[in-house]
Design a protein around this motif. Sequence first.
Motif, PDB file in Angstrom:
ATOM      1  N   MET A   1       0.843  -1.194   0.000  1.00 48.93           N
ATOM      2  CA  MET A   1       0.000   0.000   0.000  1.00 48.93           C
ATOM      3  C   MET A   1       0.874   1.238   0.000  1.00 48.93           C
ATOM      4  SD  MET A   1      -1.406  -0.020   3.952  1.00 48.93           S
ATOM      5  CE  MET A   1      -2.088  -1.670   3.763  1.00 48.93           C
ATOM      6  N   GLU A   2       0.348   2.290  -0.621  1.00 47.05           N
ATOM      7  CA  GLU A   2       1.116   3.536  -0.745  1.00 47.05           C
ATOM      8  C   GLU A   2       0.354   4.684  -0.111  1.00 47.05           C
ATOM      9  OE1 GLU A   2       1.649   6.263  -4.445  1.00 47.05           O
ATOM     10  OE2 GLU A   2       3.301   4.810  -4.540  1.00 47.05           O
ATOM     11  N   HIS A   3       1.068   5.514   0.679  1.00 44.52           N
ATOM     12  CA  HIS A   3       0.481   6.694   1.308  1.00 44.52           C
ATOM     13  C   HIS A   3       1.349   7.910   0.993  1.00 44.52           C
ATOM     14  CE1 HIS A   3      -2.530   4.588   3.801  1.00 44.52           C
ATOM     15  NE2 HIS A   3      -1.626   3.628   3.885  1.00 44.52           N
ATOM     16  N   THR A   4       0.691   9.053   0.862  1.00 44.86           N
ATOM     17  CA  THR A   4       1.414  10.306   0.611  1.00 44.86           C
ATOM     18  C   THR A   4       1.396  11.159   1.873  1.00 44.86           C
ATOM     19  OG1 THR A   4       0.771  10.262  -1.724  1.00 44.86           O
ATOM     20  CG2 THR A   4       1.575  12.363  -0.845  1.00 44.86           C
ATOM     21  N   TYR A   5       2.574  11.649   2.252  1.00 40.49           N
ATOM     22  CA  TYR A   5       2.711  12.450   3.471  1.00 40.49           C
ATOM     23  C   TYR A   5       3.331  13.811   3.144  1.00 40.49           C
ATOM     24  CZ  TYR A   5       2.170   7.882   5.723  1.00 40.49           C
ATOM     25  OH  TYR A   5       1.707   6.666   6.123  1.00 40.49           O
ATOM     26  N   THR A   6       2.924  14.822   3.907  1.00 42.82           N
ATOM     27  CA  THR A   6       3.587  16.127   3.804  1.00 42.82           C
ATOM     28  C   THR A   6       4.753  16.137   4.778  1.00 42.82           C
ATOM     29  OG1 THR A   6       2.100  17.090   5.474  1.00 42.82           O
ATOM     30  CG2 THR A   6       1.469  17.347   3.166  1.00 42.82           C
ATOM     31  N   ILE A   7       5.861  16.708   4.357  1.00 43.84           N
ATOM     32  CA  ILE A   7       7.067  16.760   5.187  1.00 43.84           C
ATOM     33  C   ILE A   7       7.468  18.217   5.374  1.00 43.84           C
ATOM     34  CG2 ILE A   7       9.438  15.976   5.502  1.00 43.84           C
ATOM     35  CD1 ILE A   7       7.570  13.642   5.256  1.00 43.84           C
ATOM     36  N   GLN A   8       7.433  18.694   6.598  1.00 44.65           N
ATOM     37  CA  GLN A   8       7.852  20.057   6.904  1.00 44.65           C
ATOM     38  C   GLN A   8       9.270  20.035   7.455  1.00 44.65           C
ATOM     39  OE1 GLN A   8       6.055  22.755   6.148  1.00 44.65           O
ATOM     40  NE2 GLN A   8       4.428  21.437   5.369  1.00 44.65           N
ATOM     41  N   GLY A   9      10.082  21.010   7.020  1.00 44.67           N
ATOM     42  CA  GLY A   9      11.445  21.110   7.538  1.00 44.67           C
ATOM     43  C   GLY A   9      12.520  20.862   6.501  1.00 44.67           C
ATOM     44  N   MET A  10      12.127  20.409   5.298  1.00 45.73           N
ATOM     45  CA  MET A  10      13.115  20.172   4.246  1.00 45.73           C
ATOM     46  C   MET A  10      13.450  21.486   3.554  1.00 45.73           C
ATOM     47  SD  MET A  10      12.055  16.569   2.421  1.00 45.73           S
ATOM     48  CE  MET A  10      10.544  17.242   1.680  1.00 45.73           C
ATOM     49  N   THR A  11      14.743  21.802   3.444  1.00 49.77           N
ATOM     50  CA  THR A  11      15.157  23.061   2.820  1.00 49.77           C
ATOM     51  C   THR A  11      16.144  22.874   1.670  1.00 49.77           C
ATOM     52  OG1 THR A  11      16.914  23.325   4.463  1.00 49.77           O
ATOM     53  CG2 THR A  11      14.786  24.362   4.950  1.00 49.77           C
TER      54      THR A  11
END
Length: 244
Positions: A1-11
Amino acid sequence: MEHTYTIQGMTCGGCKASVDKYLRKVDGVTQVLVHLEKAEAKVTMNTHIPTSILQEGLPEKYTIAEKESKNIFEPKQDSNTLVKEKNKLQQLQPLLLILLYITVASNLLHYKNWSVSEVMLDFMGLFYIVFSFFKMLDLKGFPASFSMYDPLAKRLPIYGRIYPFIETALGILFLMRLEIQIALISTLVILSITTIGVTKTLLDKKTIRCACLGTALKLPMTEATFIENAIMIIMAIFMLLNIF
């Protein structure tokens, strides 16, 4: 199964590689695809893994949250829109407070003999000094964040490294009333370049972090970033017109 996540902190690309590396180490994860500009990651797993487990696998710098899927048949939720706007204002609170303090301070400096030109010069000087201070707190991390939207810093990495020092120098020139014409022309040039990048980012609806206050404070790239640059550009044009 595949899920999409938001990632905060990547620059930067290093952040992207780091997120990819740590997510792959989580038990049950079979594949990871990280998008830096979209600030998201697609994670393929054998069985469902709680978001909290994925968060534990990442360094504290990064925040992961499952991306909500949009249903075109659902009516628009006005309450959700209000919450998002409120959250945006909360995130921008440090920036707005700093601009307020700079405005008040530059006016108080001339409360006895108030002058538009003098107030503007002090505002611009304090603006540069304060904003360069936050950039100085992380001279190593700032260039990577800055190059994500500034066209010149993207093509010329050294520009991002010396930018905080340029701001400090301009602040000193304005506050000490030295070489005002050079400082005003420099302001027009460097902030116009940055504003072009900011405008493109906003039009592309990319979710990235603004580097106006360095990396010490996590501020989203929003219309406020465009407005703060526009204020300085308008002041510089006004002062140049008065000089010439």
